[in-house]
Design a protein around this motif. Structure first.
Motif, PDB file in Angstrom:
ATOM      1  N   ASN A   1      13.676 -21.548 -21.690  1.00 39.42           N
ATOM      2  CA  ASN A   1      13.358 -20.262 -22.317  1.00 39.42           C
ATOM      3  C   ASN A   1      14.428 -19.871 -23.327  1.00 39.42           C
ATOM      4  O   ASN A   1      14.125 -19.457 -24.453  1.00 39.42           O
ATOM      5  CB  ASN A   1      13.283 -19.156 -21.255  1.00 39.42           C
TER       6      ASN A   1
ATOM      7  N   LYS B   1       9.997 -14.973 -28.937  1.00 41.30           N
ATOM      8  CA  LYS B   1       9.359 -14.458 -27.730  1.00 41.30           C
ATOM      9  C   LYS B   1       8.876 -15.619 -26.866  1.00 41.30           C
ATOM     10  O   LYS B   1       8.256 -16.563 -27.363  1.00 41.30           O
ATOM     11  CB  LYS B   1       8.186 -13.552 -28.098  1.00 41.30           C
TER      12      LYS B   1
ATOM     13  N   HIS C   1       7.488 -16.784 -22.577  1.00 40.33           N
ATOM     14  CA  HIS C   1       7.007 -16.357 -21.261  1.00 40.33           C
ATOM     15  C   HIS C   1       8.082 -16.681 -20.227  1.00 40.33           C
ATOM     16  O   HIS C   1       8.506 -17.824 -20.094  1.00 40.33           O
ATOM     17  CB  HIS C   1       5.696 -17.064 -20.896  1.00 40.33           C
ATOM     18  N   ASN C   2       8.517 -15.661 -19.508  1.00 43.15           N
ATOM     19  CA  ASN C   2       9.567 -15.859 -18.511  1.00 43.15           C
ATOM     20  C   ASN C   2       8.991 -16.304 -17.165  1.00 43.15           C
ATOM     21  O   ASN C   2       7.786 -16.534 -17.047  1.00 43.15           O
ATOM     22  CB  ASN C   2      10.400 -14.581 -18.362  1.00 43.15           C
TER      23      ASN C   2
ATOM     24  N   ASP D   1       6.024 -14.663 -15.761  1.00 45.42           N
ATOM     25  CA  ASP D   1       4.863 -14.750 -16.639  1.00 45.42           C
ATOM     26  C   ASP D   1       4.715 -13.513 -17.517  1.00 45.42           C
ATOM     27  O   ASP D   1       3.608 -13.171 -17.958  1.00 45.42           O
ATOM     28  CB  ASP D   1       3.572 -14.978 -15.840  1.00 45.42           C
ATOM     29  N   GLY D   2       5.863 -12.853 -17.759  1.00 45.97           N
ATOM     30  CA  GLY D   2       5.879 -11.762 -18.718  1.00 45.97           C
ATOM     31  C   GLY D   2       6.554 -12.223 -19.999  1.00 45.97           C
ATOM     32  O   GLY D   2       6.992 -13.370 -20.113  1.00 45.97           O
ATOM     33  N   ASP D   3       6.652 -11.328 -20.965  1.00 48.53           N
ATOM     34  CA  ASP D   3       7.269 -11.671 -22.240  1.00 48.53           C
ATOM     35  C   ASP D   3       8.737 -11.267 -22.271  1.00 48.53           C
ATOM     36  O   ASP D   3       9.102 -10.165 -21.849  1.00 48.53           O
ATOM     37  CB  ASP D   3       6.541 -10.979 -23.391  1.00 48.53           C
ATOM     38  N   THR D   4       9.562 -12.165 -22.783  1.00 44.28           N
ATOM     39  CA  THR D   4      10.965 -11.884 -23.063  1.00 44.28           C
ATOM     40  C   THR D   4      11.204 -12.220 -24.526  1.00 44.28           C
ATOM     41  O   THR D   4      10.761 -13.261 -25.004  1.00 44.28           O
ATOM     42  CB  THR D   4      11.893 -12.730 -22.177  1.00 44.28           C
ATOM     43  N   GLU D   5      11.907 -11.312 -25.233  1.00 46.22           N
ATOM     44  CA  GLU D   5      12.128 -11.529 -26.662  1.00 46.22           C
ATOM     45  C   GLU D   5      13.594 -11.372 -27.033  1.00 46.22           C
ATOM     46  O   GLU D   5      14.234 -10.380 -26.677  1.00 46.22           O
ATOM     47  CB  GLU D   5      11.292 -10.559 -27.492  1.00 46.22           C
TER      48      GLU D   5
ATOM     49  N   THR E   1      12.570  -7.616 -20.143  1.00 51.44           N
ATOM     50  CA  THR E   1      11.234  -7.219 -19.688  1.00 51.44           C
ATOM     51  C   THR E   1      10.866  -5.936 -20.431  1.00 51.44           C
ATOM     52  O   THR E   1      11.662  -5.410 -21.212  1.00 51.44           O
ATOM     53  CB  THR E   1      11.193  -6.947 -18.167  1.00 51.44           C
TER      54      THR E   1
END
Length: 211
Positions: free
Chosen positions: A41, A56, A58-59, A62-66, A80
């Motif tokens: 990641n 961006k 998927h962590n 299964d959410g988004d990290t940018e 998050t």
């Protein structure tokens, strides 16, 4: 030859510090520090941002990290939806650098946890590197608000939430007291007498910058 060894060591340490970059620290950091990001990641985020793409991923949840910003010694990460992370490399006299990490949680009221790490990611006790501001440090009187009004506003806060932020272009750590769960008018009154408390990095500690 022996008399040249201290100079050689000093030069080597200086070169090592110059060579160390936030991208490398972020890539090599243990997964446990941020918890939900894998090394892949982090590498993907670095690759994306260095190629001017949206960084961006998927962590693990299964959410988004940018990754929002990355410089030689600073990064900003939206870990998050409710957690923003800042990291700053800080030069030191007794080691190559320290790593300051500020995690700001946004709900229901924003609050920040600040930690300082050694290069091998050992957490340092806070009393060794900072004397945290106390409640009274955030308040000041001015021409339009007297001491009695400030005292009244201070007593409105049952719970005290403080955020902190690092800077991409200097070595300051800034604390801000949030108005808390009061009505809009009282929050506006508080903002007139609340002030940030600023600390500057002095090689081993954050020291308060006086007004």
């Amino acid at each position: 030859m022996k008399r040249f060894l201290p100079l050689i060591i000093t030069l080597a340490l200086g070169q090592a510090l110059q060579a160390q970059k936030m991208r490398d620290v972020f890539a090599a950091m243990p997964d446990s520090v941020l918890g939900i990001m894998t090394k892949n990641n982090r590498l993907d985020c670095i690759d994306f941002i260095e190629n001017t793409m949206a960084a961006k991923v998927h962590n693990r949840f299964d959410g988004d990290t940018e990754l929002k910003a990355l410089t030689v010694d600073y990064l900003e990460l939206q870990l998050t939806k409710n957690c923003r992370v800042e990291m700053k490399l800080l030069p030191s006299e007794d080691t190559l650098y320290y790593i300051c990490v500020a995690r700001t949680y946004s709900g229901p009221m924003a609050e920040t946890k600040v930690a300082l790490y050694t290069p091998d990611w050992e957490t340092l006790p806070e009393e060794k590197w900072m004397s945290r501001p106390v409640y009274a440090d955030f308040w000041e009187t001015n021409d339009s608000v007297d001491k009695e009004e400030v005292a009244r506003l201070q007593h409105l806060q049952d719970m005290r939430f403080v955020t902190a932020s690092l800077q991409p272009d200097d070595m300051r750590l800034t604390f801000v007291l949030q108005p808390g769960e009061v009505d809009k008018d009282e929050a506006e009154r508080m903002k007139k007498v609340l002030r940030p408390v600023v600390y500057g990095w002095q090689g081993k500690r954050f020291v308060r910058v006086e007004d």
